[in-house]
Design a protein around this motif. Structure first.
Motif, PDB file in Angstrom:
ATOM      1  N   LEU A  71     -26.179 -22.477  27.394  1.00 13.93           N
ATOM      2  CA  LEU A  71     -25.511 -21.472  28.234  1.00 13.93           C
ATOM      3  C   LEU A  71     -24.501 -20.674  27.418  1.00 13.93           C
ATOM      4  CD1 LEU A  71     -24.890 -23.420  31.567  1.00 13.93           C
ATOM      5  CD2 LEU A  71     -26.565 -21.624  31.119  1.00 13.93           C
ATOM      6  N   TRP A  72     -23.808 -21.374  26.533  1.00 10.33           N
ATOM      7  CA  TRP A  72     -22.816 -20.704  25.683  1.00 10.33           C
ATOM      8  C   TRP A  72     -23.482 -19.589  24.860  1.00 10.33           C
ATOM      9  CZ3 TRP A  72     -22.849 -20.780  20.284  1.00 10.33           C
ATOM     10  CH2 TRP A  72     -21.758 -20.149  19.691  1.00 10.33           C
ATOM     11  N   ARG A  73     -24.703 -19.869  24.409  1.00  8.24           N
ATOM     12  CA  ARG A  73     -25.413 -18.834  23.627  1.00  8.24           C
ATOM     13  C   ARG A  73     -25.677 -17.584  24.469  1.00  8.24           C
ATOM     14  NH1 ARG A  73     -26.683 -21.449  19.129  1.00  8.24           N
ATOM     15  NH2 ARG A  73     -27.107 -23.664  19.348  1.00  8.24           N
ATOM     16  N   GLU A  74     -25.806 -17.804  25.771  1.00  7.36           N
ATOM     17  CA  GLU A  74     -26.159 -16.695  26.658  1.00  7.36           C
ATOM     18  C   GLU A  74     -24.955 -15.951  27.219  1.00  7.36           C
ATOM     19  OE1 GLU A  74     -29.068 -17.889  29.637  1.00  7.36           O
ATOM     20  OE2 GLU A  74     -29.682 -19.545  28.323  1.00  7.36           O
ATOM     21  N   TYR A  75     -23.834 -16.647  27.332  1.00  6.14           N
ATOM     22  CA  TYR A  75     -22.663 -16.047  27.991  1.00  6.14           C
ATOM     23  C   TYR A  75     -21.485 -15.933  27.018  1.00  6.14           C
ATOM     24  CZ  TYR A  75     -25.290 -16.822  32.269  1.00  6.14           C
ATOM     25  OH  TYR A  75     -26.264 -16.810  33.230  1.00  6.14           O
ATOM     26  N   PRO A  76     -21.108 -14.706  26.644  1.00  5.57           N
ATOM     27  CA  PRO A  76     -20.046 -14.511  25.642  1.00  5.57           C
ATOM     28  C   PRO A  76     -18.672 -14.976  26.104  1.00  5.57           C
ATOM     29  CG  PRO A  76     -21.231 -12.457  26.090  1.00  5.57           C
ATOM     30  CD  PRO A  76     -21.700 -13.448  27.095  1.00  5.57           C
ATOM     31  N   ASN A  77     -18.469 -15.119  27.421  1.00  2.97           N
ATOM     32  CA  ASN A  77     -17.145 -15.529  27.919  1.00  2.97           C
ATOM     33  C   ASN A  77     -17.060 -17.024  28.228  1.00  2.97           C
ATOM     34  OD1 ASN A  77     -18.944 -15.135  30.034  1.00  2.97           O
ATOM     35  ND2 ASN A  77     -17.317 -14.741  31.521  1.00  2.97           N
ATOM     36  N   LEU A  78     -18.023 -17.801  27.702  1.00  7.64           N
ATOM     37  CA  LEU A  78     -18.009 -19.250  27.941  1.00  7.64           C
ATOM     38  C   LEU A  78     -17.464 -19.983  26.711  1.00  7.64           C
ATOM     39  CD1 LEU A  78     -18.873 -21.463  29.995  1.00  7.64           C
ATOM     40  CD2 LEU A  78     -21.092 -21.511  28.860  1.00  7.64           C
ATOM     41  N   VAL A  79     -16.635 -20.983  26.974  1.00 12.95           N
ATOM     42  CA  VAL A  79     -16.133 -21.871  25.919  1.00 12.95           C
ATOM     43  C   VAL A  79     -16.475 -23.291  26.332  1.00 12.95           C
ATOM     44  CG1 VAL A  79     -14.056 -22.840  24.865  1.00 12.95           C
ATOM     45  CG2 VAL A  79     -14.190 -20.415  25.264  1.00 12.95           C
ATOM     46  N   VAL A  80     -16.996 -24.078  25.407  1.00 10.22           N
ATOM     47  CA  VAL A  80     -17.330 -25.471  25.705  1.00 10.22           C
ATOM     48  C   VAL A  80     -16.287 -26.368  25.035  1.00 10.22           C
ATOM     49  CG1 VAL A  80     -19.086 -27.271  25.545  1.00 10.22           C
ATOM     50  CG2 VAL A  80     -19.779 -24.872  25.843  1.00 10.22           C
ATOM     51  N   LEU A  81     -15.712 -27.252  25.823  1.00 12.20           N
ATOM     52  CA  LEU A  81     -14.623 -28.104  25.350  1.00 12.20           C
ATOM     53  C   LEU A  81     -15.121 -29.547  25.244  1.00 12.20           C
ATOM     54  CD1 LEU A  81     -11.585 -27.696  24.792  1.00 12.20           C
ATOM     55  CD2 LEU A  81     -11.167 -28.271  27.179  1.00 12.20           C
ATOM     56  N   TYR A 118     -12.453 -30.485  20.242  1.00 11.91           N
ATOM     57  CA  TYR A 118     -12.837 -29.156  19.738  1.00 11.91           C
ATOM     58  C   TYR A 118     -13.404 -28.283  20.846  1.00 11.91           C
ATOM     59  CZ  TYR A 118     -17.633 -31.031  19.606  1.00 11.91           C
ATOM     60  OH  TYR A 118     -18.841 -31.604  19.935  1.00 11.91           O
ATOM     61  N   ALA A 119     -13.412 -26.992  20.530  1.00 10.29           N
ATOM     62  CA  ALA A 119     -14.072 -26.028  21.409  1.00 10.29           C
ATOM     63  C   ALA A 119     -15.199 -25.380  20.634  1.00 10.29           C
ATOM     64  CB  ALA A 119     -13.079 -24.954  21.853  1.00 10.29           C
ATOM     65  N   VAL A 120     -16.274 -25.077  21.343  1.00  9.03           N
ATOM     66  CA  VAL A 120     -17.313 -24.205  20.807  1.00  9.03           C
ATOM     67  C   VAL A 120     -17.117 -22.855  21.501  1.00  9.03           C
ATOM     68  CG1 VAL A 120     -19.800 -23.785  20.625  1.00  9.03           C
ATOM     69  CG2 VAL A 120     -18.899 -26.120  20.390  1.00  9.03           C
ATOM     70  N   ALA A 121     -16.852 -21.834  20.705  1.00  7.81           N
ATOM     71  CA  ALA A 121     -16.501 -20.525  21.274  1.00  7.81           C
ATOM     72  C   ALA A 121     -17.080 -19.412  20.405  1.00  7.81           C
ATOM     73  CB  ALA A 121     -14.983 -20.387  21.354  1.00  7.81           C
ATOM     74  N   HIS A 122     -17.247 -18.254  20.989  1.00  6.76           N
ATOM     75  CA  HIS A 122     -17.720 -17.108  20.203  1.00  6.76           C
ATOM     76  C   HIS A 122     -16.621 -16.692  19.228  1.00  6.76           C
ATOM     77  CE1 HIS A 122     -21.575 -16.872  22.156  1.00  6.76           C
ATOM     78  NE2 HIS A 122     -20.949 -17.228  23.259  1.00  6.76           N
ATOM     79  N   ASP A 123     -17.046 -16.058  18.135  1.00 10.27           N
ATOM     80  CA  ASP A 123     -16.163 -15.860  16.971  1.00 10.27           C
ATOM     81  C   ASP A 123     -14.746 -15.401  17.322  1.00 10.27           C
ATOM     82  OD1 ASP A 123     -18.209 -16.638  15.416  1.00 10.27           O
ATOM     83  OD2 ASP A 123     -18.442 -14.750  14.312  1.00 10.27           O
ATOM     84  N   ARG A 124     -14.655 -14.339  18.109  1.00  6.58           N
ATOM     85  CA  ARG A 124     -13.344 -13.750  18.381  1.00  6.58           C
ATOM     86  C   ARG A 124     -12.451 -14.732  19.135  1.00  6.58           C
ATOM     87  NH1 ARG A 124     -12.069 -10.402  22.899  1.00  6.58           N
ATOM     88  NH2 ARG A 124     -10.025  -9.462  22.596  1.00  6.58           N
ATOM     89  N   ILE A 125     -13.080 -15.472  20.035  1.00  7.34           N
ATOM     90  CA  ILE A 125     -12.313 -16.431  20.839  1.00  7.34           C
ATOM     91  C   ILE A 125     -11.925 -17.642  19.980  1.00  7.34           C
ATOM     92  CG2 ILE A 125     -12.427 -17.938  22.879  1.00  7.34           C
ATOM     93  CD1 ILE A 125     -14.558 -15.689  23.860  1.00  7.34           C
ATOM     94  N   ALA A 126     -12.876 -18.128  19.174  1.00  5.65           N
ATOM     95  CA  ALA A 126     -12.575 -19.275  18.293  1.00  5.65           C
ATOM     96  C   ALA A 126     -11.429 -18.916  17.346  1.00  5.65           C
ATOM     97  CB  ALA A 126     -13.817 -19.682  17.520  1.00  5.65           C
ATOM     98  N   ALA A 127     -11.446 -17.673  16.844  1.00  2.90           N
ATOM     99  CA  ALA A 127     -10.376 -17.241  15.929  1.00  2.90           C
ATOM    100  C   ALA A 127      -9.029 -17.249  16.651  1.00  2.90           C
ATOM    101  CB  ALA A 127     -10.686 -15.853  15.384  1.00  2.90           C
TER     102      ALA A 127
END
Ligand code: PMP
Length: 372
Positions: free
Chosen positions: A222-232, A248-257
């Motif tokens: 789902l994270w791959r499909e939704y840019p506003n999702l973060v997995v904790l 840890y969180a798995v997040a899209h680049d801008r959010i992870a940064a």
């Protein structure tokens, strides 16, 4: 504002009360940690109040911890390089998608700090994890709580309806602590399809490894499909490293940064980094333990059902007894039997699936108490 009793140049030292602390602290709910097991003569006591893993660290992990302990005169790797790479490989994402922190509760704090200003809103289910109101209030943000349904599940449609212009974050806890059910992929997709893309959705999977429900989502997909999702996620539960504080969180680049920006510098210590890397290496052995706990959960849940109890279906390493005003008596009966459980006021009591003996004792107490 009170006037300081001491002024510049005055010889009087004043008082600690003169110091101006943030108003938000006054309204902060206290996090009530699980208490240590009570000591009763002739009876082994069990702490089943904090959803910990009852197994001690693997020998291989302990060795790594001991080796890392020899170098604690040095600062940890601030970039958490090796662990970040190991997580990225294990999860199947890029290292730029991984942000670590001091337990997943630490990472959640980073998330809220990265998203919320005073007055912004954070939506989550209630009851849910007790740290949510705390990290929200610490940022000066406002909690918006959405009640669970009759089966103690998230009402994602109601949570969606609670989203306003001021909502920055929605937290979905699955499996939900303290009640146990996991959200289903279909309902989560519907929710993600409709929630504004400007709202960050945090999917808190602290108990992921214990989930057996085939309808539970694959959050990384789902994270791959939704840019506003973060997995904790965390190393505290299935990996048995609660005392070392790493998540840890798995997040899209801008959010992870952004999550790296709001991290406490050098927060994840060197022993935690080394132990988490070693745990990912020995994941097969850890999985056997998780499987054994899942078998125990099924055994205890079935026995309770046999006694006539009606509990929500748990996908985690704990069971929820929604006892209402009987919670205090049940909790006292557990304590009397050497079981330190977690009572949530007049809502219910949560009991961690622990050692077989602890689980057996829970069944005895539940039988005597009488099913509800
Ligand atoms: N999320 C949930 C739902 C939890 O229950 C917990 C621990 N009780 C955490 C996050 C935090 O775990 P940790 O900080 O140890 O990773």
């Amino acid at each position: 504002m009170t006037t300081p009793r001491s002024s510049p140049g005055s010889s009087r030292p004043g008082s600690a009360d003169d110091v101006r602390l943030r108003e938000a602290l006054g309204g902060l709910p206290a996090y009530i940690p699980g208490k240590p097991a009570p000591m009763r003569e002739g009876l082994t006591a069990y702490k089943v109040s904090s959803n910990e893993n009852p197994y001690p660290p693997l020998k291989s992990v302990r060795k790594v911890i001991e080796r890392a302990a020899r170098e604690v005169n040095r600062y940890p790797d601030m970039a958490v390089t090796e662990l970040t790479a190991a997580i990225a490989e294990a999860v199947g994402v890029e290292t730029s998608n991984v942000a670590t922190g001091t337990g997943s509760v630490g990472v959640l704090g980073q998330i809220i700090q990265a998203t919320c200003d005073a007055g912004d809103e954070v939506v989550y289910a209630w009851r849910s994890f007790e740290a949510y109101p705390i990290v929200t209030a610490l940022a000066g943000a406002t909690s918006v709580r959405v009640g669970l349904d009759a089966e103690a599940r998230h009402r994602l449609d109601a949570m969606l309806a609670a989203v306003t212009e001021r909502t920055k974050v929605v937290i979905v806890c699955s499996p939900n602590n303290p009640t146990g059910p996991a959200v289903r992929e279909r309902e989560l997709r519907l929710f993600l399809d409709r929630v504004p893309s400007s709202v960050l959705v945090v999917f808190d999977e602290a108990y992921l490894e214990f989930v057996t429900d085939p309808d539970a989502p694959d959050a990384i997909q789902l994270w791959r499909e939704y840019p506003n999702l973060v997995v904790l996620r965390t190393f505290s539960k299935a990996y048995g490293l609660a005392g070392l504080r790493v998540g840890y969180a798995v997040a899209h680049d801008r959010i992870a940064a952004a999550l790296r920006q709001t991290a406490v510098p050098f927060g994840v210590n060197s022993i935690a980094q080394a132990a988490a890397v070693a745990s990912l290496r020995d994941v097969a052995e850890l999985k056997q333990r998780v499987d054994a706990l899942v078998v125990e959960r099924a055994r205890v849940a079935a026995a309770l059902e046999g006694q006539g109890w009606k509990l929500p279906a748990s996908e985690a390493n704990f069971l929820w007894f929604p006892l209402g005003p009987d919670s205090t008596d049940f909790s006292a009966a557990c304590h009397e039997a050497g079981l330190m459980v977690r009572q949530y006021g007049d809502d219910g009591v949560r009991v961690t699936i622990g050692e077989t003996e602890a689980n057996d004792r829970l069944l005895e107490v539940a039988q005597q108490f009488g099913p509800r």
